[in-house]
Structure formats: structure tokens, C-alpha cells
Design an enzyme around this catalytic site. Structure first.
Site, PDB file in Angstrom:
ATOM      1  N   LEU A 175      -2.607  23.396 -14.874  1.00 52.98           N
ATOM      2  CA  LEU A 175      -2.763  23.579 -13.140  1.00 52.98           C
ATOM      3  C   LEU A 175      -3.093  25.358 -12.277  1.00 52.98           C
ATOM      4  O   LEU A 175      -2.255  26.078 -13.819  1.00 52.98           O
ATOM      5  CB  LEU A 175      -1.480  23.287 -12.746  1.00 52.98           C
ATOM      6  CG  LEU A 175      -1.211  21.794 -13.143  1.00 52.98           C
ATOM      7  CD1 LEU A 175      -0.213  21.443 -11.848  1.00 52.98           C
ATOM      8  CD2 LEU A 175      -2.404  20.649 -12.423  1.00 52.98           C
ATOM      9  N   GLY A 224      -5.286  26.363  -6.693  1.00 48.61           N
ATOM     10  CA  GLY A 224      -6.344  25.459  -6.622  1.00 48.61           C
ATOM     11  C   GLY A 224      -5.731  24.227  -6.490  1.00 48.61           C
ATOM     12  O   GLY A 224      -5.350  23.360  -5.439  1.00 48.61           O
ATOM     13  N   HIS A 225      -5.284  23.519  -7.299  1.00 52.59           N
ATOM     14  CA  HIS A 225      -3.977  22.513  -7.649  1.00 52.59           C
ATOM     15  C   HIS A 225      -2.736  23.169  -6.759  1.00 52.59           C
ATOM     16  O   HIS A 225      -3.101  21.397  -6.305  1.00 52.59           O
ATOM     17  CB  HIS A 225      -4.104  21.931  -8.975  1.00 52.59           C
ATOM     18  CG  HIS A 225      -4.779  22.287  -9.946  1.00 52.59           C
ATOM     19  ND1 HIS A 225      -5.494  22.767 -10.946  1.00 52.59           N
ATOM     20  CD2 HIS A 225      -5.749  21.354 -10.458  1.00 52.59           C
ATOM     21  CE1 HIS A 225      -6.023  22.153 -11.942  1.00 52.59           C
ATOM     22  NE2 HIS A 225      -6.249  20.554 -10.947  1.00 52.59           N
ATOM     23  N   LYS A 255     -14.000  22.301  -3.798  1.00 49.96           N
ATOM     24  CA  LYS A 255     -14.932  22.163  -4.605  1.00 49.96           C
ATOM     25  C   LYS A 255     -15.737  21.377  -5.154  1.00 49.96           C
ATOM     26  O   LYS A 255     -17.027  21.682  -6.008  1.00 49.96           O
ATOM     27  CB  LYS A 255     -13.828  23.310  -5.564  1.00 49.96           C
ATOM     28  CG  LYS A 255     -14.751  24.531  -6.444  1.00 49.96           C
ATOM     29  CD  LYS A 255     -13.367  25.163  -7.661  1.00 49.96           C
ATOM     30  CE  LYS A 255     -14.813  24.740  -9.189  1.00 49.96           C
ATOM     31  NZ  LYS A 255     -14.798  23.461  -9.941  1.00 49.96           N
TER      32      LYS A 255
END
Ligand code: PAF
Length: 280
Positions: free
Chosen positions: A33, A36-37, A151
Site C-alpha cells: 500500500l 494512492g491506496h 490511474k
């Protein structure tokens, strides 16, 4: 945070949450992770009362010659990050049978023509594998909403199409791409970049941004694609594709006012990078 690793425990827990009237959000991941996550989890938190994250490296979306075995596995760090970001439940299936009963039953889940272009062309079958795991996670969880990053633009598009057909009540939230200060989009595969390529990688986004500006001036799609490709190659990127499409992944006419997207995939050394930018 509650951690569950079998389908039975997971389903029982979901039933409990549903009986209490909780609004459930699901953030499917393959772990390792990054920011972004974590941004997806923050969005999920804002829009629901219980956030579930799954960590499952889905074998069905990797071809034989791809990095399934070497895909970064950082479970202890992932658990710490999820706790800090107030994730309520983590489902880490202990083996693939805890997600897939019988994969043959999912043969109807095909990404179709829009899953065979762009990344689907260089990774045949990849999106069929993605749809199968996401379908099963939705089927097991029955979430009210689920959050995916822009993304992976093509992945998100195909998931939305699948949801329209099989889970019409489920809300899919598209989350903006999170970038490092230098512009590089966060991705688990960035951890493969070596010392030299980590300094080159941010040029990918900059070259794509320049390409959009050039297209706005020249209005010449073919020439712009050639110029972007040349500039990427000059900077050590191996270009898989550079493509201008509408956000419905269709060709657009010159001078059209539709929402568009520039999508690209490159290799830098052994590392695959993808990125995209939406524009009018
Ligand atoms: O984007 C990813 O990490 C994966 O493709 C997903 C959606 C978790 C399915 O395995």
C-alpha cells in the site's frame, strides 16, 4: 481493525454489519500500500460507515511471464498503514479458494473489445482476470460503494461497465491519481525502479503533459503521438502505447469538445509504468 482470512468468517462478519444497517465501502487492493491506496481509503471513509480493504494478489490477472511471484508482499507494513488510516476490516484471503469457488463458473465475465486495446493488447486476458476477482469480491461483500483509482483508467472503465450489468445498485467512486512531488503517479511497481530510473521516471508524466499542450496547438493527433513517443524513447522509455481517446475509450474527431484522455504505458528497464491525463 478486524482481520479475516476465510470466506466463511468474512461473510458472517458482513452479515453482522448489514444487520446493523452499516453503509459498507470496499477498497480492493493487491497490497504494498502507498499514498494512492490510502487516498482511496480516505474517500471510502468519508462516504460510508465501515471501510473494508482487501489484500489479494490475484493470480488470474498475471500472465505466465509476469511478476506474480515477485509482486511486492509487505503485509506487516500494510496492516500498520491500514490501522493508521482507520480501516475497519481487512480481508486477506489465505488462499485463492477463499475468493474463487470455481473459476469456470466465471467464464461469462469477459472484458470484451475495450479490454483488448491499450493495456489489454500487451497483457492479453489481464482484464478478464481483473473482472473475475472484482466480481467475486463484490459478490462476497455486497458493498454499498467501492473506490478505484483513475490511474488505472481502463481498469476503472471496465469495472464500471461490469457493475452496470451485474451490480446496478453499487456506487463506484473514481478517485484522482495521487502523485509524488515530482509528478510520478504512485504505484506498487514503482518499488522495482532502481537508483537510476527513479530519477528518470517522473519525466513520463511531464512528457505526457507537454503532449497535451502540443495537441491543443497543433490539433494533429498522429503527429503529437509520434512526437510524444520520440521524446519518451529519447529519455530511455520503451513505449508500449501512447493513445488519445474519449473517456469512453473511443476515437474522437478533430476539434471535438468531448472529454478526452491521453493514455500511455511504458517500460523503464524492467519496470512497467502506466499513466493517463484527462482533458477537454
Ligand atoms: O488495481 C489493482 O490493484 C487490482 O487490479 C485490483 C483492482 C485490486 C484487482 O486485483
Amino acid at each position: 481493525m478486524i482481520i479475516l482470512d476465510t470466506k466463511t468468517d468474512y461473510k458472517n462478519h458482513i452479515d453482522l454489519l448489514k444487520s446493523k444497517g452499516e453503509i459498507i465501502s470496499l477498497v480492493p487492493t493487491m497490497g504494498n500500500l502507498h499514498n494512492g491506496h490510502l487516498s482511496l481509503i480516505k474517500i471510502a471513509k468519508k462516504n460510508s460507515s465501515k471501510v473494508i480493504t482487501t489484500i489479494f494478489i490475484n493470480p488470474l490477472q498475471f500472465a505466465k511471464d509476469e511478476d506474480f511471484n515477485s509482486y511486492p508482499r509487505t503485509i506487516n507494513q500494510d496492516i500498520d498503514k491500514l490501522k493508521k488510516n482507520n480501516c475497519d476490516i481487512l480481508f486477506i484471503p489465505k488462499n485463492k479458494n477463499e475468493v474463487f469457488d470455481n473459476v469456470d463458473n466465471l467464464d461469462h465475465l469477459k472484458a470484451g473489445p475495450k479490454g483488448e486495446i491499450l493495456c489489454g493488447k500487451i497483457r492479453p486476458g489481464h482484464f478478464d482476470g481483473v473482472l473475475k476477482v472484482v466480481y467475486m469480491l463484490f459478490y462476497l461483500t455486497k458493498p454499498d460503494l467501492s473506490v478505484f483509482g483513475l490511474k488505472d483508467f481502463q481498469q476503472l472503465y471496465l469495472i464500471k461497465q461490469m457493475v452496470k450489468k451485474y451490480f446496478p445498485k453499487l456506487k463506484i467512486i473514481s478517485a484522482p491519481t495521487i502523485r509524488d512531488k515530482n509528478g510520478l503517479a504512485f504505484s506498487s511497481r514503482n518499488s522495482y525502479l532502481n537508483h537510476k530510473s527513479i530519477n528518470i521516471a517522473p519525466l513520463f508524466y511531464k512528457i505526457l503533459l507537454d503532449g497535451i499542450n502540443n495537441l491543443k496547438n497543433s490539433k494533429n493527433v498522429e503527429k503529437t503521438i509520434k512526437d510524444i513517443t520520440k521524446t519518451l524513447e529519447k529519455n530511455s522509455f520503451l513505449v508500449n502505447y501512447v493513445s488519445f481517446l474519449t473517456t469512453e475509450l473511443e476515437n474522437f474527431k478533430p476539434n471535438s469538445f468531448e472529454k478526452k484522455v491521453l493514455l500511455s504505458s511504458v517500460k523503464l528497464g524492467q519496470t512497467s509504468l502506466i499513466d493517463n491525463i484527462e482533458f477537454i
